[in-house]
Design a protein around this motif. Structure first.
Motif, PDB file in Angstrom:
ATOM      1  N   TYR B  87       0.820  -1.222   0.000  1.00 53.86           N
ATOM      2  CA  TYR B  87       0.000   0.000   0.000  1.00 53.86           C
ATOM      3  C   TYR B  87       0.853   1.271   0.000  1.00 53.86           C
ATOM      4  O   TYR B  87       0.509   2.237  -0.653  1.00 53.86           O
ATOM      5  CB  TYR B  87      -0.945   0.013   1.204  1.00 53.86           C
ATOM      6  CG  TYR B  87      -2.137  -0.918   1.110  1.00 53.86           C
ATOM      7  CD1 TYR B  87      -2.673  -1.316  -0.123  1.00 53.86           C
ATOM      8  CD2 TYR B  87      -2.764  -1.387   2.272  1.00 53.86           C
ATOM      9  CE1 TYR B  87      -3.770  -2.160  -0.183  1.00 53.86           C
ATOM     10  CE2 TYR B  87      -3.865  -2.215   2.216  1.00 53.86           C
ATOM     11  CZ  TYR B  87      -4.377  -2.610   0.988  1.00 53.86           C
ATOM     12  OH  TYR B  87      -5.471  -3.440   0.934  1.00 53.86           O
ATOM     13  N   VAL B 129      -9.958  -7.044   8.414  1.00 58.80           N
ATOM     14  CA  VAL B 129     -10.726  -5.804   8.225  1.00 58.80           C
ATOM     15  C   VAL B 129     -12.221  -6.134   8.106  1.00 58.80           C
ATOM     16  O   VAL B 129     -13.064  -5.459   8.700  1.00 58.80           O
ATOM     17  CB  VAL B 129     -10.209  -5.025   6.991  1.00 58.80           C
ATOM     18  CG1 VAL B 129     -11.189  -3.919   6.597  1.00 58.80           C
ATOM     19  CG2 VAL B 129      -8.840  -4.431   7.289  1.00 58.80           C
ATOM     20  N   VAL B 133     -11.738  -5.557  12.632  1.00 58.83           N
ATOM     21  CA  VAL B 133     -10.514  -5.253  13.379  1.00 58.83           C
ATOM     22  C   VAL B 133     -10.124  -3.790  13.107  1.00 58.83           C
ATOM     23  O   VAL B 133      -9.943  -3.411  11.951  1.00 58.83           O
ATOM     24  CB  VAL B 133      -9.358  -6.197  12.969  1.00 58.83           C
ATOM     25  CG1 VAL B 133      -8.023  -5.720  13.548  1.00 58.83           C
ATOM     26  CG2 VAL B 133      -9.655  -7.627  13.425  1.00 58.83           C
ATOM     27  N   PRO B 134     -10.039  -2.969  14.155  1.00 62.77           N
ATOM     28  CA  PRO B 134      -9.789  -1.537  13.947  1.00 62.77           C
ATOM     29  C   PRO B 134      -8.312  -1.202  13.761  1.00 62.77           C
ATOM     30  O   PRO B 134      -7.691  -0.583  14.621  1.00 62.77           O
ATOM     31  CB  PRO B 134     -10.352  -0.903  15.228  1.00 62.77           C
ATOM     32  CG  PRO B 134     -10.233  -1.962  16.268  1.00 62.77           C
ATOM     33  CD  PRO B 134     -10.264  -3.296  15.574  1.00 62.77           C
ATOM     34  N   PHE B 135      -7.755  -1.566  12.611  1.00 61.31           N
ATOM     35  CA  PHE B 135      -6.369  -1.223  12.308  1.00 61.31           C
ATOM     36  C   PHE B 135      -6.205   0.298  12.249  1.00 61.31           C
ATOM     37  O   PHE B 135      -7.154   1.026  11.957  1.00 61.31           O
ATOM     38  CB  PHE B 135      -5.981  -1.777  10.926  1.00 61.31           C
ATOM     39  CG  PHE B 135      -5.690  -3.242  10.889  1.00 61.31           C
ATOM     40  CD1 PHE B 135      -4.650  -3.782  11.644  1.00 61.31           C
ATOM     41  CD2 PHE B 135      -6.426  -4.093  10.081  1.00 61.31           C
ATOM     42  CE1 PHE B 135      -4.366  -5.151  11.585  1.00 61.31           C
ATOM     43  CE2 PHE B 135      -6.158  -5.454  10.013  1.00 61.31           C
ATOM     44  CZ  PHE B 135      -5.125  -5.978  10.770  1.00 61.31           C
ATOM     45  N   ARG B 137      -5.410   3.861  10.802  1.00 60.95           N
ATOM     46  CA  ARG B 137      -5.708   4.412   9.477  1.00 60.95           C
ATOM     47  C   ARG B 137      -5.141   5.816   9.302  1.00 60.95           C
ATOM     48  O   ARG B 137      -4.913   6.530  10.277  1.00 60.95           O
ATOM     49  CB  ARG B 137      -7.227   4.456   9.261  1.00 60.95           C
ATOM     50  CG  ARG B 137      -7.782   3.080   9.022  1.00 60.95           C
ATOM     51  CD  ARG B 137      -9.289   3.038   8.902  1.00 60.95           C
ATOM     52  NE  ARG B 137      -9.684   1.634   8.786  1.00 60.95           N
ATOM     53  CZ  ARG B 137      -9.784   1.000   7.614  1.00 60.95           C
ATOM     54  NH1 ARG B 137      -9.570   1.639   6.483  1.00 60.95           N
ATOM     55  NH2 ARG B 137     -10.117  -0.280   7.588  1.00 60.95           N
ATOM     56  N   GLU B 138      -4.958   6.182   8.038  1.00 64.06           N
ATOM     57  CA  GLU B 138      -4.557   7.545   7.684  1.00 64.06           C
ATOM     58  C   GLU B 138      -5.813   8.421   7.682  1.00 64.06           C
ATOM     59  O   GLU B 138      -6.933   7.921   7.693  1.00 64.06           O
ATOM     60  CB  GLU B 138      -3.945   7.556   6.270  1.00 64.06           C
ATOM     61  CG  GLU B 138      -2.804   6.606   6.053  1.00 64.06           C
ATOM     62  CD  GLU B 138      -1.468   7.192   6.466  1.00 64.06           C
ATOM     63  OE1 GLU B 138      -1.462   8.264   7.108  1.00 64.06           O
ATOM     64  OE2 GLU B 138      -0.438   6.582   6.138  1.00 64.06           O
ATOM     65  N   TYR B 139      -5.616   9.751   7.575  1.00 63.39           N
ATOM     66  CA  TYR B 139      -6.780  10.638   7.540  1.00 63.39           C
ATOM     67  C   TYR B 139      -7.649  10.404   6.315  1.00 63.39           C
ATOM     68  O   TYR B 139      -8.845  10.661   6.331  1.00 63.39           O
ATOM     69  CB  TYR B 139      -6.350  12.101   7.657  1.00 63.39           C
ATOM     70  CG  TYR B 139      -6.106  12.473   9.105  1.00 63.39           C
ATOM     71  CD1 TYR B 139      -7.195  12.631   9.979  1.00 63.39           C
ATOM     72  CD2 TYR B 139      -4.828  12.615   9.623  1.00 63.39           C
ATOM     73  CE1 TYR B 139      -6.996  12.924  11.320  1.00 63.39           C
ATOM     74  CE2 TYR B 139      -4.620  12.905  10.959  1.00 63.39           C
ATOM     75  CZ  TYR B 139      -5.706  13.063  11.804  1.00 63.39           C
ATOM     76  OH  TYR B 139      -5.517  13.339  13.128  1.00 63.39           O
ATOM     77  N   GLY B 140      -7.060   9.918   5.227  1.00 60.65           N
ATOM     78  CA  GLY B 140      -7.854   9.616   4.039  1.00 60.65           C
ATOM     79  C   GLY B 140      -8.731   8.381   4.198  1.00 60.65           C
ATOM     80  O   GLY B 140      -9.498   8.040   3.309  1.00 60.65           O
ATOM     81  N   GLY B 141      -8.610   7.699   5.338  1.00 58.27           N
ATOM     82  CA  GLY B 141      -9.465   6.549   5.595  1.00 58.27           C
ATOM     83  C   GLY B 141      -8.842   5.216   5.220  1.00 58.27           C
ATOM     84  O   GLY B 141      -9.434   4.161   5.454  1.00 58.27           O
ATOM     85  N   LEU B 142      -7.645   5.256   4.609  1.00 58.93           N
ATOM     86  CA  LEU B 142      -6.997   3.996   4.227  1.00 58.93           C
ATOM     87  C   LEU B 142      -6.040   3.526   5.326  1.00 58.93           C
ATOM     88  O   LEU B 142      -5.696   4.270   6.240  1.00 58.93           O
ATOM     89  CB  LEU B 142      -6.263   4.179   2.895  1.00 58.93           C
ATOM     90  CG  LEU B 142      -7.156   4.637   1.737  1.00 58.93           C
ATOM     91  CD1 LEU B 142      -6.352   4.744   0.451  1.00 58.93           C
ATOM     92  CD2 LEU B 142      -8.341   3.690   1.538  1.00 58.93           C
ATOM     93  N   LEU B 143      -5.610   2.275   5.192  1.00 54.86           N
ATOM     94  CA  LEU B 143      -4.821   1.655   6.263  1.00 54.86           C
ATOM     95  C   LEU B 143      -3.400   2.206   6.323  1.00 54.86           C
ATOM     96  O   LEU B 143      -2.775   2.486   5.298  1.00 54.86           O
ATOM     97  CB  LEU B 143      -4.778   0.139   6.049  1.00 54.86           C
ATOM     98  CG  LEU B 143      -6.133  -0.535   6.249  1.00 54.86           C
ATOM     99  CD1 LEU B 143      -6.160  -1.899   5.569  1.00 54.86           C
ATOM    100  CD2 LEU B 143      -6.466  -0.675   7.730  1.00 54.86           C
ATOM    101  N   ALA B 159      -2.645  -2.116  15.208  1.00 57.74           N
ATOM    102  CA  ALA B 159      -3.757  -1.509  15.936  1.00 57.74           C
ATOM    103  C   ALA B 159      -3.160  -0.990  17.250  1.00 57.74           C
ATOM    104  O   ALA B 159      -3.035  -1.744  18.212  1.00 57.74           O
ATOM    105  CB  ALA B 159      -4.869  -2.517  16.199  1.00 57.74           C
ATOM    106  N   ARG B 160      -2.722   0.236  17.221  1.00 49.74           N
ATOM    107  CA  ARG B 160      -1.946   0.823  18.327  1.00 49.74           C
ATOM    108  C   ARG B 160      -0.865  -0.167  18.760  1.00 49.74           C
ATOM    109  O   ARG B 160      -0.208  -0.761  17.919  1.00 49.74           O
ATOM    110  CB  ARG B 160      -2.862   1.215  19.491  1.00 49.74           C
ATOM    111  CG  ARG B 160      -3.752   2.384  19.093  1.00 49.74           C
ATOM    112  CD  ARG B 160      -4.532   2.976  20.251  1.00 49.74           C
ATOM    113  NE  ARG B 160      -5.556   3.848  19.674  1.00 49.74           N
ATOM    114  CZ  ARG B 160      -6.726   4.097  20.238  1.00 49.74           C
ATOM    115  NH1 ARG B 160      -7.038   3.582  21.411  1.00 49.74           N
ATOM    116  NH2 ARG B 160      -7.586   4.895  19.652  1.00 49.74           N
TER     117      ARG B 160
END
Lengths: 251, 645
Positions: B87, B129, B133-135, B137-143, B159-160
């Motif tokens: 990614y 996902v 599972v709350p991985f 994310r960037e502000y654009g909403g992607l991982l 995830a933190r």
């Protein structure tokens, strides 16, 4: 700096679920203030074994504050006097030399005592089994980046998801309510597009399972939030109530 | 020589797994219902396998020693999970993940297994996902991705600092959905105490109910061990208190090969040991090495002053600090693989530059805080900093953390072929319990990947290839003589343990074993020390079986009895580890033989003599185990000396 302290411990002993329990008093000495609370319990148990007595049974495993297994009610507070941590991360520097410490199991009808300080928390698993998941099978799912998720929603979902299922919320609550536990899972999944699809069904199923298992209702005292080792907010209970109401209204 | 048939499929490396799946045998839906699969363990490998097989329609029985499947020690993994998604567009690929893992493992893993692992890595992220599972994310909403030791790309999803927890909860929730649906039957607080073999095939297990003490017999057409690693042989480790190697020992005693037992990983960033009362060591995530710089004082007198409490680390100027990883390995710096970082810390401390008790080095965040701000560092590692402060009573935002290596993970384990099947038909091993993918050293964020790969995407295929031949085999009654005899043997063993009534607690003997392991079978090993260890472990074994004291009886909950039974098995593993380490006259990955190093102190492999998997076969109580060798044939990658400089 390391120093050592002497303590008197009043510990709940109970041979089995149906047996009558009682407090027993023990002395421990020269406990390093750098040791953890459970290491202090290990030292006491070593002492008991050496005296040919049965050691105290207590639940514990990872000792890193994440598995949710440790569960002591110390001086009237779940996980003891320090904030935002589990019993295994509590350290003896929080206690004074000569102090008497009272150690009890979680007390809730839905968490029957198995032995001494160990309780049965399988009720939590049953609540998750009733709906605490997204109904997808292995394989055949979309690419992980196919659905963007706004960062604030993902972060709030993560806050809720950090619940370790220890049961301190139930132990702290005068009604033995499991609302904080249930709301954390309902909230996490309702915040994410993957979980939203079945949000209503989930809220209803988990709440009715919780009621069926003998947990009490929520009267908004907020003790759960204060004692939660992961600082799960009671705002999630509000979201659970909204989701639950939506599911009832759509019936 | 069926033992060594690793069953690697034909074809080019990238086609092997596809070829396998295209030609394997399958079980049709109506037959799946008639087949019972026993899965022991509910960590990432066990829970994901149980959930997946349940969804497919098999009849699954899943066992855990904990009160809930969610407690398995996978939950404590902090840093992240690798995948070849690319990614970030920084040059990653399935091949590169495969190559990094092979190289990270110091060329002691099977090429085909590792390539398959890299191939299925992307599907794991998709699956998690989809489960919610709350991985991060960037502000654009992607991982979001971060980098990890042993790689030059950012391929780690997280995830933190709670990635293991979130992945395990995803698998646990999928599992509980199947329990609720009735396809999986869950047995909590139940421990495997024996494996039942009928006509040469694994057909069931004997368990002990840890609440009632009752022994129970369970039949399965196949048995899967997903029981984790044996790091607790060392007493002090980052493993959970209950983590144990007993299932592996039961399999070993029934004829399964134990592979590469000496390959254990010492994790470089743990909170140092600080007292004899200590029961457990705490890991600080490797992800901290992204922003933390590791150093010790450059001058011995400064190190001495620090140890005496006369000097603070913050009082030492830049010019008087030795950032030894950056100095020795400029290309990878603080992100060298775990084995390299651990040995470098030991080297500095042995040379007299250690801080704290002398067995610690600094992990310093000051330059990152100056560069990025405290908020960013708190966002990335807040929970880890809080944990450190609670344990050590020191604020890592202001003063550097102290860390030291500790036993963390075992690459060795039960020998399995490409199908994750042991040399006993019908007995499978998944996750850390098997030896398959990490060679001599595991890279960070690869344990979660392997556990879930095995459980979600490998075993659900390969176990069918075995079960397809079993569709005419009716469920066996557990009154068969093999079950009765197995239960009797277990009963006798527990009675024997309880009858010893000696003078020493289980823990006191375990601590003694742990010290021998750490001193002689730890980070630096040599022939003389290993021979001494073998002798000492034999003495400890004798001490245990004649002088252990277990209060209580076999009915009801008896924690000391559980611990004693596991310690008896740890002693067996300890001896096997020492024996294997003595045989392997080379240094590779986590196995460092002091006799085999370069002039610069780097590990020196002996590919002409030791490019094999050591497979140990049990030969009976008083006999020495036999060594068999599975040659490692590298068709696609050239074995090089690892270079992180």
């Amino acid at each position: 700096m390391e120093k050592t302290i002497n303590l008197t411990l009043k510990v709940w002993r109970q041979n089995g679920p149906k047996e009558k329990g009682r407090f027993e008093t023990y002395q421990v000495s020269n406990i390093s203030t750098d040791s953890s609370f459970l290491e202090m319990m290990d030292i006491l148990n070593e002492q008991l074994v050496n005296d040919n007595q049965e050691p105290i049974a207590f639940d514990h495993d990872c000792r890193e504050g994440i598995c949710g297994m440790c569960s002591l009610y110390i001086n009237g507070r779940p996980h003891g006097p320090d904030g935002e941590i589990t019993t295994c991360q509590l350290h003896m520097r929080k206690f004074k030399d000569g102090e008497t410490i009272t150690i009890e199991p979680w007390r809730a009808a839905a968490f029957p005592i198995i032995k001494d300080l160990i309780v049965d928390r399988t009720a939590f698993d049953k609540i998750i089994g009733a709906g605490g998941y997204v109904s997808v099978n292995t394989g055949g799912v979309p690419d992980a980046n196919a659905i963007p998720i706004a960062r604030p929603a993902a972060e709030e979902a993560m806050d809720a998801a950090s619940c370790i299922g220890c049961g301190a919320c139930v132990a702290a609550c005068k009604n033995s309510s499991a609302m904080l536990f249930v709301s954390a899972k309902v909230s996490q999944l309702a915040l994410l597009p993957q979980g939203k699809v079945e949000a209503k069904r989930r809220a209803k199923a988990m709440v009715s399972k919780m009621d069926e298992l003998g947990f009490g209702g929520c009267t908004n005292t907020g003790a759960c939030e204060v004692e939660c080792p992961k600082s799960i907010s009671i705002a999630h209970i509000s979201r659970l109530n909204r989701e639950y109401l939506k599911s009832r209204l759509s019936e | 020589m069926s033992v060594f048939n690793s069953k690697i499929p034909e074809g080019p490396l990238a086609q092997k797994w596809t070829n396998y799946k295209d030609h394997q045998k399958l079980v049709n839906p109506s037959n799946k219902r008639k087949l019972d699969v026993i899965i022991v363990g509910t960590g990432l490998a066990g829970a994901s396998a149980a959930a997946s097989l349940g969804e497919m329609g098999f009849n699954v029985k899943n066992f855990t020693i904990q009160d809930s499947p969610r407690r398995a020690h996978s939950i404590a993994a902090q840093g992240g999970i690798n995948a070849a998604k690319n990614y970030p567009n920084d040059g990653d690929s399935v091949y590169r993940l495969f190559y990094d893992t092979i190289k990270g493992g110091d060329y002691r893993a099977r090429e085909a297994n590792v390539h398959r692992l890299a191939e299925v890595s992307n599907a794991i992220i998709d699956q998690c996902v989809a489960q919610g599972v709350p991985f991060a994310r960037e502000y654009g909403g992607l991982l979001d991705n971060r980098s990890f030791g042993g790689a030059q790309v950012s391929r780690t999803f997280y995830a933190r600092g709670q990635t293991g927890q979130q992945l395990l909860l995803g698998a646990y929730q999928a599992l509980m959905r199947q329990v609720n649906a009735g396809s999986v039957k869950m047995y909590t607080r139940n421990e495997l105490v024996e494996i039942v073999i009928v006509d040469g095939k694994a057909r069931g297990i004997i368990t002990r109910d840890l609440v009632t003490g009752k022994l129970e017999r369970h039949f399965g057409h196949a048995v899967v061990l997903a029981t984790g690693g044996y790091g607790n042989t060392f007493f002090l480790s980052t493993n959970a208190m209950g983590s144990n190697g007993s299932a592996a020992v039961k399999a070993f005693h029934k004829g399964a090969m134990f592979a590469n037992p000496c390959m254990a990983q010492i994790h470089p960033t743990c909170i140092p040991v600080h007292g004899e009362f200590q029961s457990k060591l705490t890991l600080m995530s490797e992800s901290l090495r992204n922003d933390g710089r590791i150093w010790v004082p450059a001058k011995k007198e400064d190190a001495e002053a620090i140890r005496a409490g006369k000097l603070k680390p913050t009082e030492i100027g830049e010019e008087d600090r030795d950032y030894y990883l950056e100095r020795r390995y400029p290309a990878f710096g603080n992100l060298v693989p775990r084995d390299v970082a651990s040995r470098a810390a030991k080297e500095r401390c042995d040379a007299g530059y250690g801080v704290g008790t002398g067995l610690a080095v600094y992990l310093d965040f000051k330059s990152s805080i100056d560069r990025l701000g405290k908020d960013v560092i708190e966002g990335r590692y807040g929970n880890l900093f809080q944990m450190y402060e609670k344990i050590v009573d020191d604020n890592p935002y202001e003063t550097p953390m102290m860390i030291y290596p500790a036993i963390h993970y075992t690459m060795g384990g039960i020998w399995v072929d490409y199908e994750l099947q042991t040399n006993i038909p019908g007995l499978f091993a998944a996750g850390e319990a098997n030896f398959s993918d990490h060679g001599a050293n595991r890279l960070g964020a690869s344990a979660l990947m392997q556990g879930l790969a095995d459980g979600y995407f490998v075993l659900p295929y390969t176990i069918q290839n075995y079960l397809a031949d079993d569709i005419r085999m009716p469920r066996m009654t557990t009154e068969e003589k093999e079950f009765v005899e197995a239960e009797k043997a277990v009963k006798d063993r527990f009675e024997k343990l309880l009858s010893i009534q000696g003078n020493r607690s289980v823990d006191s003997i375990h601590k003694e074993l742990g010290l021998v392991m750490w001193d002689f079978v730890g980070m630096g090993r040599n022939a003389e020390g290993l021979k001494k260890a073998i002798k000492r472990i034999a003495e400890i074994k004798k001490e245990f079986w004649t002088n252990v004291r277990i209060p209580g009886n076999k009915e009801g909950m008896n924690v000391e009895l559980e611990k004693a039974s596991r310690l008896a098995d740890f002693i067996e593993i300890g001896a096997l580890m020492a024996r294997d380490a003595l045989d392997r006259e080379e240094s590779c990955g986590g196995h460092f033989r002091e006799e085999y190093q370069t002039g610069e102190g780097e590990a020196l492999r002996q590919d002409d003599k030791f490019a094999y998997v050591s497979c140990w076969e049990y030969k009976g109580e008083d006999a020495e185990p036999a060594l068999h060798k599975e040659e490692l044939v590298y068709e696609f990658v050239e074995m090089l000396q690892r270079n992180y400089k």
